[in-house]
Structure formats: structure tokens, C-alpha cells
Write an enzyme that holds these catalytic residues in place. Structure first.
Site, PDB file in Angstrom:
ATOM      1  N   HIS A   1      16.142  19.426 -31.055  1.00  0.00           N
ATOM      2  CA  HIS A   1      16.199  20.331 -30.031  1.00  0.00           C
ATOM      3  C   HIS A   1      14.726  21.137 -30.219  1.00  0.00           C
ATOM      4  O   HIS A   1      14.606  21.829 -29.207  1.00  0.00           O
ATOM      5  CB  HIS A   1      17.096  21.221 -29.991  1.00  0.00           C
ATOM      6  CG  HIS A   1      17.349  22.224 -31.320  1.00  0.00           C
ATOM      7  ND1 HIS A   1      17.485  21.597 -32.606  1.00  0.00           N
ATOM      8  CD2 HIS A   1      16.985  23.521 -31.611  1.00  0.00           C
ATOM      9  CE1 HIS A   1      17.494  22.439 -33.606  1.00  0.00           C
ATOM     10  NE2 HIS A   1      17.296  23.804 -32.812  1.00  0.00           N
ATOM     11  N   ASP A   2      13.746  20.831 -31.171  1.00  0.00           N
ATOM     12  CA  ASP A   2      12.510  21.777 -31.282  1.00  0.00           C
ATOM     13  C   ASP A   2      11.245  21.012 -30.996  1.00  0.00           C
ATOM     14  O   ASP A   2      10.281  21.571 -30.629  1.00  0.00           O
ATOM     15  CB  ASP A   2      12.585  22.084 -32.653  1.00  0.00           C
ATOM     16  CG  ASP A   2      13.565  23.265 -32.991  1.00  0.00           C
ATOM     17  OD1 ASP A   2      14.181  23.951 -31.931  1.00  0.00           O
ATOM     18  OD2 ASP A   2      13.967  23.589 -34.080  1.00  0.00           O
TER      19      ASP A   2
ATOM     20  N   ASP B   1      29.092  20.393 -19.030  1.00  0.00           N
ATOM     21  CA  ASP B   1      29.773  21.694 -18.619  1.00  0.00           C
ATOM     22  C   ASP B   1      31.157  21.620 -17.964  1.00  0.00           C
ATOM     23  O   ASP B   1      31.178  20.886 -16.950  1.00  0.00           O
ATOM     24  CB  ASP B   1      28.632  22.250 -17.364  1.00  0.00           C
ATOM     25  CG  ASP B   1      29.300  23.311 -16.857  1.00  0.00           C
ATOM     26  OD1 ASP B   1      30.033  24.217 -17.412  1.00  0.00           O
ATOM     27  OD2 ASP B   1      28.616  23.606 -15.681  1.00  0.00           O
TER      28      ASP B   1
ATOM     29  N   GLU C   1      17.241  22.415 -42.758  1.00  0.00           N
ATOM     30  CA  GLU C   1      15.912  22.247 -42.276  1.00  0.00           C
ATOM     31  C   GLU C   1      14.842  22.866 -43.010  1.00  0.00           C
ATOM     32  O   GLU C   1      14.837  24.006 -43.150  1.00  0.00           O
ATOM     33  CB  GLU C   1      16.026  23.128 -40.829  1.00  0.00           C
ATOM     34  CG  GLU C   1      14.612  22.858 -39.838  1.00  0.00           C
ATOM     35  CD  GLU C   1      14.474  23.834 -38.862  1.00  0.00           C
ATOM     36  OE1 GLU C   1      13.763  23.680 -38.039  1.00  0.00           O
ATOM     37  OE2 GLU C   1      14.977  24.827 -38.927  1.00  0.00           O
TER      38      GLU C   1
ATOM     39  N   ASP D   1      19.619  26.390 -40.724  1.00  0.00           N
ATOM     40  CA  ASP D   1      18.379  26.576 -40.221  1.00  0.00           C
ATOM     41  C   ASP D   1      17.262  27.165 -41.052  1.00  0.00           C
ATOM     42  O   ASP D   1      17.594  28.170 -42.095  1.00  0.00           O
ATOM     43  CB  ASP D   1      18.549  27.751 -39.147  1.00  0.00           C
ATOM     44  CG  ASP D   1      17.761  28.013 -38.134  1.00  0.00           C
ATOM     45  OD1 ASP D   1      17.568  26.979 -37.559  1.00  0.00           O
ATOM     46  OD2 ASP D   1      17.043  29.313 -37.898  1.00  0.00           O
TER      47      ASP D   1
ATOM     48  N   ASP E   1      25.884  24.927 -37.322  1.00  0.00           N
ATOM     49  CA  ASP E   1      24.625  25.359 -37.701  1.00  0.00           C
ATOM     50  C   ASP E   1      24.494  26.700 -37.997  1.00  0.00           C
ATOM     51  O   ASP E   1      24.748  27.570 -37.689  1.00  0.00           O
ATOM     52  CB  ASP E   1      23.962  25.175 -36.126  1.00  0.00           C
ATOM     53  CG  ASP E   1      22.199  25.052 -36.132  1.00  0.00           C
ATOM     54  OD1 ASP E   1      21.676  25.595 -37.229  1.00  0.00           O
ATOM     55  OD2 ASP E   1      21.654  24.211 -35.696  1.00  0.00           O
TER      56      ASP E   1
HETATM   57  C1  GLC Z   1      14.815  26.520 -36.399  1.00  0.00           C
HETATM   58  C2  GLC Z   1      15.677  26.031 -35.179  1.00  0.00           C
HETATM   59  C3  GLC Z   1      14.943  26.712 -33.896  1.00  0.00           C
HETATM   60  C4  GLC Z   1      15.050  28.134 -34.169  1.00  0.00           C
HETATM   61  C5  GLC Z   1      14.292  28.587 -35.343  1.00  0.00           C
HETATM   62  C6  GLC Z   1      14.622  30.165 -35.566  1.00  0.00           C
HETATM   63  O1  GLC Z   1      13.591  26.190 -36.390  1.00  0.00           O
HETATM   64  O2  GLC Z   1      15.745  24.606 -35.090  1.00  0.00           O
HETATM   65  O3  GLC Z   1      15.476  26.262 -32.733  1.00  0.00           O
HETATM   66  O4  GLC Z   1      14.204  28.598 -32.783  1.00  0.00           O
HETATM   67  O5  GLC Z   1      14.656  27.935 -36.395  1.00  0.00           O
HETATM   68  O6  GLC Z   1      16.061  30.378 -35.843  1.00  0.00           O
END
Ligand code: GLC
Length: 528
Positions: A326-327, A21, A261, A199, A98
Site C-alpha cells: 500500500h506504500d 464496501d 516491515e 509497521d 497490522d
Molecule cells: C509504514 C506503513 C505506512 C505508514 C508508515 C507510518 O511504512 O506501511 O503506510 O504510513 O509506516 O506508520
């Protein structure tokens, strides 16, 4: 052979809210990332994947985009972004954006128009359905809870949302959607972006007839979404056509990288699905295979996942590897149960495979999952499913830079609590300690960079044993041997000739050996 940054390099994922930050509001930002570029260069990475920075009402922390061509004020400005790209370029670091293409925010001007009337030109940009006798059109469920259909009283129809109701799904069967999104890609490429992470890209197109998903015969998960077989709400053949067109666009720009992804349900191991989205070297350049992420600390299981993955890809694309993002719960917690030696072994496994490794911020210092009570939860998944699913905040805690208050992440109270272990686990301390996780990652990445066989060579698995994984990386006459001891006891290995230990996860001295006794969970890289 020419070194290609995304194939032969190491990529580092940053969750911008939690990295650094710079303007003292408790939320990480772009200028914060720019301040840390020297640190990242030192670590040895070649690219940074940034989780979304676009304008967003933040119902899903940026994965609900309301303007794809602007930066959200919480993260900074377009000027800050351009500055970041320039500074990264000076250090030979590529910026990867992303791309959230399956859905927008419900506040995106496209959706506001679309929902305004049935004859609005953007009506068909989203997926609307009148329903069946005032009931939902089918049984599809949203990944983040409840039905995937939301009734919109104004025009008396349902719209589809495979995530939260603030994330309406776009209709990719409409060519104007594709055109608008390709323009978004051009915009970022023109601004110096060198790659994209897509994504949930396998969700892009849905069954034209909106057929019901069948239910699994057996399930243990109480969530209805996870009890279904997702036959009709994802993985449609038309998605491949779109990706092929996208690849042509990328190739016209030169060295653009794309990584998808491929959304798998929690716990599912499937290498063929992510491989299929590589096409025949004409769709995405790489895809994440979450099988590794869902694995346990088991030699046999991990070996099988790796071998399956290479077989599924064949010559159709390039492999990549990921253990944390991050998930999901961080690999050090999820797979290594917070054991540092096990985590170092996983680091060696990740960084010595054939393919591109993705590191998640904090992985290099051994940051573990955060643990906090419900009142701190920010993630919509955690809010919805607490305590059955505590959400994804645990993997998004502020980066631990030093032992000062808030771990040097911010001078203000951070948006998520800092892990209490920050006084022990932080960059400043580990930079001074030769045996730290950070120094180990630095050595490992440097070694990988310095040896063609490690960053580009072929891989060959050797017989090993139940709890020792053994493989070779080979480039012409150069060979590296990697040995990973998954056991909590010592294991002896005999090589057929003398080898030099280049790196050990116990950070032992370099020695020449023909027989080596590995300590519990020790990983070594040797040259022949
Ligand atoms: C993907 C992302 C996740 C998000 C989801 C909906 O899985 O990595 O963080 O909440 O898509 O966009």
C-alpha cells in the site's frame, strides 16, 4: 514434514478502505471483506494481512492509532471482526493484524495524558526534549516532511515524530510502553488472530543521546530526510532485545507468525538489515526485504537480489517475498510498465521462490496504478510533496470486482477514484476468461500448493544467461525447474533430460520437452 500455514502458504494483503464496501459509504469495511472470503479461498490463499482497522482519526489512514483494542466505526465493529475471524477460519484462512508500534495517534489517550504536564505518569511514554536554546534538539527529519520535532506550547518541550506530527513516537525505553503493547498483542491473539505484521519495526528505538544524523556525500533527492544517513533515528541494538521478548510471547501462544516491515529508504537495496531482525531464529519469523520492490525488470539484478537475500538469511529465519504493497507504486506499473506478460513473469518469480509470497489485493487481476489529479489526493505524503511525489493513493484504488458502476466496490462514490480500466480489468470478467491474469494466479497458486518442492523445497540457481533466469526447486527426489525469459525476443533452452511443462505464462498446453523455445517474457514451470 508438517505444513505450516505461514511458511508454506500464500499471504494476501488487504487495504480495507479499498477492498469491498458493504454499507454504501464509499469506504471498504470488515463485512465487505467477509463477503469476499469465498473469492479468496478460490484464489488459494492461506492468510490475510489486514492494514490497520483500529480506531483512528485517519491522518495516515489508520497508521495513526487512537485505540489499539477497538475497531474504527468506519470499518465496522468488534463483532464484525470476530465474525470475519470465524468465517476465515472455516476456510483455513488465518487473519494477520497490522501492528503500528513505533507511534500512536496524537489523539491516543496516552499521548493526551503525556502532553498534559511534565509530571504526568505517561510523560515518559513518548519522546520529549526541551530543545537546545529554543531550537530543535537535533537534525532528524520526518519521513513525511519537515522536522521530526514538534514544539508543544503547553509544556514548552518538543516531541518526536518520525512521520506526521499527528503520529508521536512512543518511548520504547520505558518498560511500561512495552508492557502495554504486549497486552495489545495478547488481546488480538485471544481474539483468534494468528499473525502480526509490524509497521516500521526497525524504528522502534532511537539513539539515547539523540545525536545528529550525518549527511550522505552524494544525493539526488531534494528531500532532506532522504539526504541523511539514518544512523541514529533507527536500527538501534535495543530493538532486538524487545523482539526477542516478543518472540517468547508468540511461542507461548503456539503458531503465531510475525513479519516485520524493515523500513528502507526509497531505492535502497539491503538484504542484511532485514535479515538481522530475524535474530538467530529468535526475533521476527520473517521480514520484508524491499530490495525486490525497488528492482527493475532485469534478470541479473533480480537474480542477485534473490541470491543475496538467501545468503543473508542463511539458517536464521525464513524468507518472504513481496513486490507490491500500500506504500509503493504497484509492481505491474513500477517494474513491468503495465505489460501483462512481464507481470505474469513476476508472478511466477514471486510464487516459485523459497519462502512466503505476499500478494497485494488486485495484483491477481493485474490492477495497475491509479492516475488522478491533485484534487483527489488523500495521502498526506502526496499532499505534501505533489508533484515531486504523487503519494501512495495510486496503489490504493478500489478493488475492481466487475464492470458495474464503481467497479462493484461500492454503490456510493468511493473515497478514491476507481481506475478507468475497470471495465476491462475486473474479477467477474477474468473469472470467465481462461487466459486471464486471475486464472493464471489461481493455477500458479494451486500448482505451488500441490508440490512440496515448490512450497518447501530448496532452491538452486542454475547458470542461465543474461536474460534468462533458471532455477530448480528440490524436495527429495522431486524437482521443478523454473525458467524466466526477461527478453523481448524468443529464447531457446536445452534441458539435460525430458521435462514436462506444468505451467506456462502463455497458458500453453502441457507438453513433454527436452528443448523449449520461450516466447518473449515467457515464464515456465517444468517437472523433471
Ligand atoms: C509504514 C506503513 C505506512 C505508514 C508508515 C507510518 O511504512 O506501511 O503506510 O504510513 O509506516 O506508520
Amino acid at each position: 514434514m508438517k505444513k505450516v500455514w505461514w511458511k508454506h502458504g500464500v499471504i494476501y494483503q488487504i487495504y480495507p478502505r479499498s477492498f469491498k464496501d458493504s454499507n454504501h459509504d464509499g469506504i471498504g469495511d470488515i463485512n465487505g471483506i467477509t463477503e469476499c472470503l469465498d473469492y479468496l479461498q478460490d484464489l488459494g490463499i492461506d492468510g490475510i494481512w489486514l492494514s490497520p482497522l483500529y480506531r483512528s482519526p485517519m491522518y495516515d489512514f489508520g497508521y495513526d492509532v487512537s485505540d489499539y483494542c477497538d475497531i474504527d466505526p468506519v470499518f465496522g465493529t468488534m463483532r464484525d471482526f470476530k465474525h470475519l475471524v470465524k468465517e476465515a477460519e472455516k476456510r483455513n484462512i488465518a487473519i494477520i493484524m497490522d501492528m503500528v508500534f513505533n507511534h500512536t495517534s496524537h489523539l491516543h489517550p496516552w499521548f493526551l495524558e503525556s502532553r498534559s504536564s511534565k509530571d504526568n505518569p505517561k510523560r515518559d511514554w513518548y519522546i520529549w526534549h526541551p530543545g537546545k536554546k529554543r531550537k530543535v534538539p537535533n537534525n532528524w527529519m520526518a519521513a513525511f516532511g519537515g522536522r521530526a520535532w514538534e514544539w508543544d506550547p503547553l509544556t514548552q518541550e518538543y516531541y518526536l515524530h518520525l512521520f506526521t506530527k499527528q503520529q508521536p513516537d512512543l518511548n520504547w525505553r520505558n518498560p511500561n510502553v512495552k508492557k502495554a503493547m504486549f497486552d495489545v498483542l495478547r488481546f488480538w491473539m485471544d481474539n483468534g488472530v494468528k499473525g502480526f505484521r509490524f509497521d516500521v519495526i526497525n524504528l522502534l528505538v532511537k539513539d539515547r543521546q539523540f545525536r545528529n544524523n550525518p549527511y550522505k556525500l552524494r544525493f539526488t533527492n531534494p528531500r532532506r530526510h532522504d539526504q541523511q544517513l539514518h544512523i541514529y533515528d533507527r536500527n538501534q541494538p535495543e530493538a532486538h532485545e524487545i523482539l526477542k521478548e516478543m518472540r517468547i510471547l508468540f511461542d507461548s501462544y503456539g503458531t503465531i507468525m510475525s513479519v516485520g516491515e524493515i523500513y528502507l529508504d526509497e531505492g535502497i537495496r539491503d538484504s542484511h538489515l532485514p535479515a538481522s531482525f530475524l535474530g538467530n531464529n529468535d526475533e521476527l519469523h520473517m521480514n520484508f526485504n524491499f530490495s525486490t520492490m525497488f528492482a527493475s525488470f532485469n534478470c541479473y539484478e533480480l537474480r542477485k537480489i534473490m541470491i543475496d537475500w538467501y545468503e543473508a538469511i542463511g539458517g536464521k529465519g525464513w524468507p518472504c517475498y513481496v513486490f507490491s504493497n500500500h506504500d509503493q507504486s504497484r509492481a505491474i506499473t513500477r517494474i513491468a510498465k503495465n505489460d501483462l506478460q512481464k507481470a505474469k513473469l513476476l508472478a511466477v518469480l514471486l510464487l516459485t521462490q523459497k519462502g512466503t509470497p505476499f500478494i497485494y489485493y488486485g495484483e491477481e487481476i493485474g490492477m495497475v496504478d491509479g492516475k488522478f489529479p491533485y484534487r483527489y489526493i488523500q495521502d498526506p505524503v502526496g499532499k505534501k510533496y505533489w508533484p515531486f511525489h504523487t503519494g501512495r493513493d495510486k496503489a490504493r484504488t478500489p478493488m475492481q470486482w466487475d464492470a458495474t458502476s464503481y467497479a462493484g466496490f461500492s454503490t456510493a462514490k468511493p473515497w478514491l477514484p476507481v481506475n478507468p480500466d475497470y471495465t476491462r480489468t475486473n474479477v467477474a470478467l477474468q473469472s470467465k476468461n481462461a487466459e486471464s491474469m486471475l486464472q493464471f494466479y489461481r493455477q500458479l497458486i494451486a500448482l505451488r500448493k500441490s508440490r512440496k518442492e515448490l512450497y518447501a523445497g530448496e532452491i538452486e540457481f542454475l547458470p542461465g544467461s543474461d536474460d534468462v533466469m533458471l532455477y530448480k526447486r528440490v524436495w527429495n527426489n522431486d524437482t521443478c525447474l523454473v525458467a524466466l525469459n526477461f527478453s523481448s525476443s524468443k529464447r531457446k533452452i536445452n534441458f539435460d533430460s525430458t521435462c514436462r511443462v506444468l505451467l506456462s505464462s502463455y497458458q500453453k498446453n502441457i507438453i513433454d520437452v527436452q528443448t523449449i523455445t520461450l516466447d518473449p517474457f515467457e515464464a515456465v514451470i517444468c517437472s523433471k
